[in-house]
Every structure is written in structure tokens, then in C-alpha cells.
Design a protein around this motif. Structure first.
Motif, PDB file in Angstrom:
ATOM      1  N   ALA A 169       0.899  -1.196  -0.254  1.00  0.00           N
ATOM      2  CA  ALA A 169      -0.217  -0.059  -0.072  1.00  0.00           C
ATOM      3  C   ALA A 169       0.753   1.130   0.069  1.00  0.00           C
ATOM      4  CB  ALA A 169      -0.960  -0.033   1.223  1.00  0.00           C
ATOM      5  N   SER A 170       0.304   2.426  -0.686  1.00  0.00           N
ATOM      6  CA  SER A 170       1.067   3.561  -0.426  1.00  0.00           C
ATOM      7  C   SER A 170       0.667   4.341   0.788  1.00  0.00           C
ATOM      8  CB  SER A 170       0.564   4.412  -1.726  1.00  0.00           C
ATOM      9  OG  SER A 170       0.961   5.716  -1.651  1.00  0.00           O
ATOM     10  N   VAL A 171       1.357   4.708   1.762  1.00  0.00           N
ATOM     11  CA  VAL A 171       1.078   5.189   2.831  1.00  0.00           C
ATOM     12  C   VAL A 171       1.715   6.575   3.195  1.00  0.00           C
ATOM     13  CG1 VAL A 171       0.934   4.796   5.511  1.00  0.00           C
ATOM     14  CG2 VAL A 171       0.923   2.776   3.997  1.00  0.00           C
ATOM     15  N   THR A 172       0.897   7.490   3.375  1.00  0.00           N
ATOM     16  CA  THR A 172       1.258   9.001   4.046  1.00  0.00           C
ATOM     17  C   THR A 172       0.952   9.145   5.475  1.00  0.00           C
ATOM     18  OG1 THR A 172       0.691   9.779   1.860  1.00  0.00           O
ATOM     19  CG2 THR A 172       0.917  11.441   3.443  1.00  0.00           C
ATOM     20  N   VAL A 173       2.188   9.348   5.934  1.00  0.00           N
ATOM     21  CA  VAL A 173       2.156   9.409   7.439  1.00  0.00           C
ATOM     22  C   VAL A 173       2.307  10.817   7.998  1.00  0.00           C
ATOM     23  CG1 VAL A 173       3.237   8.864   9.604  1.00  0.00           C
ATOM     24  CG2 VAL A 173       3.174   7.234   7.974  1.00  0.00           C
ATOM     25  N   HIS A 174       1.440  11.223   8.766  1.00  0.00           N
ATOM     26  CA  HIS A 174       1.171  12.621   9.373  1.00  0.00           C
ATOM     27  C   HIS A 174       1.247  12.575  10.914  1.00  0.00           C
ATOM     28  CE1 HIS A 174      -0.538  16.368  10.870  1.00  0.00           C
ATOM     29  NE2 HIS A 174       0.215  16.767  10.061  1.00  0.00           N
ATOM     30  N   ARG A 175       2.055  13.415  11.217  1.00  0.00           N
ATOM     31  CA  ARG A 175       2.404  13.137  12.854  1.00  0.00           C
ATOM     32  C   ARG A 175       2.143  14.690  13.409  1.00  0.00           C
ATOM     33  NH1 ARG A 175       1.808   8.675  12.689  1.00  0.00           N
ATOM     34  NH2 ARG A 175       3.197   7.045  13.264  1.00  0.00           N
ATOM     35  N   HIS A 176       1.349  14.901  14.567  1.00  0.00           N
ATOM     36  CA  HIS A 176       1.365  16.210  15.168  1.00  0.00           C
ATOM     37  C   HIS A 176       1.698  15.835  16.414  1.00  0.00           C
ATOM     38  CE1 HIS A 176      -2.768  15.118  16.892  1.00  0.00           C
ATOM     39  NE2 HIS A 176      -2.830  14.538  15.845  1.00  0.00           N
ATOM     40  N   HIS A 177       1.639  17.382  17.422  1.00  0.00           N
ATOM     41  CA  HIS A 177       2.281  17.224  18.691  1.00  0.00           C
ATOM     42  C   HIS A 177       1.087  17.006  19.812  1.00  0.00           C
ATOM     43  CE1 HIS A 177       6.070  18.149  17.225  1.00  0.00           C
ATOM     44  NE2 HIS A 177       5.841  19.542  16.637  1.00  0.00           N
ATOM     45  N   GLY A 178      -0.012  17.074  19.200  1.00  0.00           N
ATOM     46  CA  GLY A 178      -1.364  16.783  20.121  1.00  0.00           C
ATOM     47  C   GLY A 178      -1.612  15.444  20.634  1.00  0.00           C
ATOM     48  N   GLY A 179      -2.852  15.307  21.072  1.00  0.00           N
ATOM     49  CA  GLY A 179      -3.180  14.023  21.428  1.00  0.00           C
ATOM     50  C   GLY A 179      -4.280  13.303  20.651  1.00  0.00           C
ATOM     51  N   HIS A 180      -5.554  13.087  21.017  1.00  0.00           N
ATOM     52  CA  HIS A 180      -6.602  12.440  20.341  1.00  0.00           C
ATOM     53  C   HIS A 180      -7.390  13.230  19.747  1.00  0.00           C
ATOM     54  CE1 HIS A 180      -8.278   8.389  19.587  1.00  0.00           C
ATOM     55  NE2 HIS A 180      -9.436   8.770  19.980  1.00  0.00           N
ATOM     56  N   GLN A 181      -6.959  13.760  18.612  1.00  0.00           N
ATOM     57  CA  GLN A 181      -7.843  14.760  17.987  1.00  0.00           C
ATOM     58  C   GLN A 181      -7.448  15.092  16.574  1.00  0.00           C
ATOM     59  OE1 GLN A 181      -4.599  17.349  20.503  1.00  0.00           O
ATOM     60  NE2 GLN A 181      -5.783  18.878  19.600  1.00  0.00           N
ATOM     61  N   ILE A 182      -8.062  15.825  15.561  1.00  0.00           N
ATOM     62  CA  ILE A 182      -7.994  16.095  14.301  1.00  0.00           C
ATOM     63  C   ILE A 182      -7.380  17.609  14.500  1.00  0.00           C
ATOM     64  CG2 ILE A 182      -8.700  16.208  11.972  1.00  0.00           C
ATOM     65  CD1 ILE A 182     -10.852  14.208  12.817  1.00  0.00           C
ATOM     66  N   THR A 183      -6.056  17.891  14.205  1.00  0.00           N
ATOM     67  CA  THR A 183      -5.566  19.114  14.123  1.00  0.00           C
ATOM     68  C   THR A 183      -5.807  19.799  12.780  1.00  0.00           C
ATOM     69  OG1 THR A 183      -3.374  18.401  13.601  1.00  0.00           O
ATOM     70  CG2 THR A 183      -3.837  18.416  15.907  1.00  0.00           C
ATOM     71  N   LEU A 184      -5.518  21.167  12.825  1.00  0.00           N
ATOM     72  CA  LEU A 184      -5.774  22.038  11.722  1.00  0.00           C
ATOM     73  C   LEU A 184      -4.769  21.635  10.485  1.00  0.00           C
ATOM     74  CD1 LEU A 184      -7.419  24.229  10.231  1.00  0.00           C
ATOM     75  CD2 LEU A 184      -5.913  25.720  11.262  1.00  0.00           C
ATOM     76  N   ASP A 185      -3.495  21.276  10.762  1.00  0.00           N
ATOM     77  CA  ASP A 185      -2.464  20.779   9.830  1.00  0.00           C
ATOM     78  C   ASP A 185      -2.863  19.458   9.642  1.00  0.00           C
ATOM     79  OD1 ASP A 185      -1.681  20.062  12.854  1.00  0.00           O
ATOM     80  OD2 ASP A 185       0.305  19.693  12.096  1.00  0.00           O
ATOM     81  N   ALA A 186      -3.160  18.610  10.436  1.00  0.00           N
ATOM     82  CA  ALA A 186      -3.755  17.213   9.766  1.00  0.00           C
ATOM     83  C   ALA A 186      -4.703  17.568   8.734  1.00  0.00           C
ATOM     84  CB  ALA A 186      -4.226  16.408  11.255  1.00  0.00           C
ATOM     85  N   LEU A 187      -5.944  18.311   9.107  1.00  0.00           N
ATOM     86  CA  LEU A 187      -6.866  18.585   8.053  1.00  0.00           C
ATOM     87  C   LEU A 187      -6.212  19.185   6.933  1.00  0.00           C
ATOM     88  CD1 LEU A 187      -9.680  18.908   7.352  1.00  0.00           C
ATOM     89  CD2 LEU A 187      -9.825  20.993   8.519  1.00  0.00           C
ATOM     90  N   GLN A 188      -5.288  20.022   6.626  1.00  0.00           N
ATOM     91  CA  GLN A 188      -4.794  20.444   5.599  1.00  0.00           C
ATOM     92  C   GLN A 188      -3.658  19.439   4.955  1.00  0.00           C
ATOM     93  OE1 GLN A 188      -5.494  23.555   4.239  1.00  0.00           O
ATOM     94  NE2 GLN A 188      -6.547  23.838   6.151  1.00  0.00           N
ATOM     95  N   ALA A 189      -3.178  18.579   5.581  1.00  0.00           N
ATOM     96  CA  ALA A 189      -2.356  17.604   4.953  1.00  0.00           C
ATOM     97  C   ALA A 189      -3.226  16.423   4.476  1.00  0.00           C
ATOM     98  CB  ALA A 189      -1.357  16.808   6.189  1.00  0.00           C
ATOM     99  N   ALA A 190      -4.085  16.109   4.912  1.00  0.00           N
ATOM    100  CA  ALA A 190      -5.443  15.083   4.349  1.00  0.00           C
ATOM    101  C   ALA A 190      -5.988  15.858   3.382  1.00  0.00           C
ATOM    102  CB  ALA A 190      -6.231  14.809   5.282  1.00  0.00           C
ATOM    103  N   LYS A 191      -6.202  17.112   3.204  1.00  0.00           N
ATOM    104  CA  LYS A 191      -6.795  17.634   1.978  1.00  0.00           C
ATOM    105  C   LYS A 191      -5.889  17.655   0.640  1.00  0.00           C
ATOM    106  CE  LYS A 191      -9.084  22.190   0.684  1.00  0.00           C
ATOM    107  NZ  LYS A 191      -9.538  23.296   1.365  1.00  0.00           N
ATOM    108  N   ALA A 192      -4.500  17.813   1.084  1.00  0.00           N
ATOM    109  CA  ALA A 192      -3.529  17.885  -0.031  1.00  0.00           C
ATOM    110  C   ALA A 192      -3.355  16.350  -0.602  1.00  0.00           C
ATOM    111  CB  ALA A 192      -2.267  18.476   0.564  1.00  0.00           C
ATOM    112  N   TRP A 193      -3.497  15.470   0.356  1.00  0.00           N
ATOM    113  CA  TRP A 193      -3.225  13.954  -0.026  1.00  0.00           C
ATOM    114  C   TRP A 193      -4.492  13.545  -0.755  1.00  0.00           C
ATOM    115  CZ3 TRP A 193      -6.958  10.180   1.285  1.00  0.00           C
ATOM    116  CH2 TRP A 193      -6.579   8.945   0.851  1.00  0.00           C
ATOM    117  N   LEU A 194      -5.682  14.143  -0.464  1.00  0.00           N
ATOM    118  CA  LEU A 194      -7.064  13.752  -1.254  1.00  0.00           C
ATOM    119  C   LEU A 194      -6.862  14.331  -2.504  1.00  0.00           C
ATOM    120  CD1 LEU A 194      -9.858  12.437  -0.714  1.00  0.00           C
ATOM    121  CD2 LEU A 194     -10.555  14.728  -0.137  1.00  0.00           C
ATOM    122  N   ALA A 195      -6.478  15.357  -2.755  1.00  0.00           N
ATOM    123  CA  ALA A 195      -6.487  16.137  -3.889  1.00  0.00           C
ATOM    124  C   ALA A 195      -5.379  15.744  -4.816  1.00  0.00           C
ATOM    125  CB  ALA A 195      -6.228  17.729  -3.644  1.00  0.00           C
TER     126      ALA A 195
END
Length: 200
Positions: A173-199
Motif C-alpha cells: 500500500a502507498s502510505v502517507t504518514v502525518h504526525r502532530h504534537h497533540g493528543g486524540h484529535q484532528i488538528t488543523l495541520d492534519a486537516l490541511q495535509a489530508a486535503k492535499a493528500w486527497l487532491a
């Protein structure tokens, strides 16, 4: 179709986002997130069929962080059947389908990616863990997965997520890994990274 759900149509050239809520959530939970990821996407948002003290979940667990793996497999098949039925009912055959999940929803989305590549080939998963140990060795060469996890997440510890990444990559599988410094949440930078991945 066996699962309570919400469906919102989108133009035929837009993806269909399969929205998988976290524990205690419902069909509306990830609609705002989905609109950020792709404003025109069609949305298919089922409700988790398992009740844990009244909180909706996708599969049973034996304790916090300890999954009932037999139930995970059975519920992944149930969800796969629901998706196939929904694709027929709503005329979605041939459309790009992307699972988007948070927490417990990310784990059932991950189980779908590993166990049912005939149904789900793309997934954006937030705060996920390894959903099943020792899954079948399906060829996932056509599968893309985006994984975002917090470095301080006690509910989805990184070692479990790393095992999940390893299993996906072993199956090509092609896997894109994103890490953030927070806890059990969806961060703004995670959302932006996912949006770029989706596009992409």
C-alpha cells in the motif's frame, strides 16, 4: 441496507467520502470535516451498529485499547456489504470512494482497507491503531492510505499505529504518514495535509 445512515449527493466527478465517526458519534459528526476536505464530495455517513453503554461504536472492545478482533472482522464485512448496497442504491458504482474516519471510525476504516480492498482502496484515517493483527496478505498495491496521529495520544498509541503502517507497506500500500504534537484529535495541520493528500 442494514445500517442507519445519511447520504448527500455530489457531482459525478467528485469523490464519495465514507464518513466513519468515533465512539459515541453519529452520522453528522464528520460532515464539517468532509466539507473542508472536498466541498463538492458526495457523503455517505453510516452510524456504528454496536452500542457500548449507549455509545455508538463500529465493533466491540474487551477493554480500552483492546479490540474484539473477531468482531472487528465481522463488522468490517458488515460495513463492506453496506457500502456495496449503497453504491447500487445511490448510483455510485465506478465513483472514487474514500473512507474518512476518526478514532474508532478510523480503526474500522483501517480494517476495511486491510480486509476488503475490493470495497475500499483509499482511506484518510485520524487517530488510528492497528485494527487487526495478522490480516490476510492481500495485494494492496492499488491502495492509498493517509494516517494522522498525535504524538501524545494515550488512546491511539504510536507503536500500534506504527505496526499498522508496517502491515500496510508490507502489502504494497502507498502510505502517507502525518504526525502532530497533540493528543486524540484532528488538528488543523492534519486537516490541511489530508486535503492535499486527497487532491493528489
Amino acid at each position: 441496507m442494514t445500517l442507519e445512515h445519511k447520504f448527500i449527493e455530489g457531482p459525478p466527478d467528485a469523490p464519495v467520502l465514507l464518513l466513519l465517526h468515533g465512539t459515541g458519534g453519529g452520522t453528522d459528526d464528520l460532515v464539517g470535516l468532509a466539507r473542508e476536505l472536498n466541498p463538492s464530495a458526495a457523503l455517505l455517513a453510516p452510524a456504528g451498529p454496536v452500542s457500548e453503554h449507549g455509545a455508538a461504536r463500529w465493533f466491540r472492545r474487551l477493554a480500552e485499547g483492546v479490540f474484539d478482533y473477531d468482531d472487528v472482522r465481522a463488522r468490517a464485512d458488515q460495513l463492506a456489504s453496506f457500502v456495496l448496497d449503497a453504491q447500487r442504491e445511490y448510483g455510485l458504482d465506478g465513483r472514487r470512494l474514500v473512507a474518512v474516519g476518526f478514532s474508532n471510525g478510523a480503526n474500522i476504516g483501517g480494517a476495511l482497507a486491510l480486509l476488503r480492498p475490493d470495497v475500499v482502496r483509499e482511506a484518510a484515517l485520524f487517530a488510528s491503531m492497528l485494527p487487526v493483527p495478522d490480516p490476510p496478505r492481500h495485494d494492496l498495491g492499488a491502495t492509498r492510505v493517509f494516517l494522522s496521529n498525535g504524538e501524545r495520544d494515550p488512546m491511539a498509541p504510536l507503536p500500534s499505529n506504527e505496526q499498522f503502517i508496517q502491515l500496510l507497506r508490507e502489502r504494497s500500500a502507498s502510505v502517507t504518514v502525518h504526525r502532530h504534537h497533540g493528543g486524540h484529535q484532528i488538528t488543523l495541520d492534519a486537516l490541511q495535509a489530508a486535503k492535499a493528500w486527497l487532491a493528489a
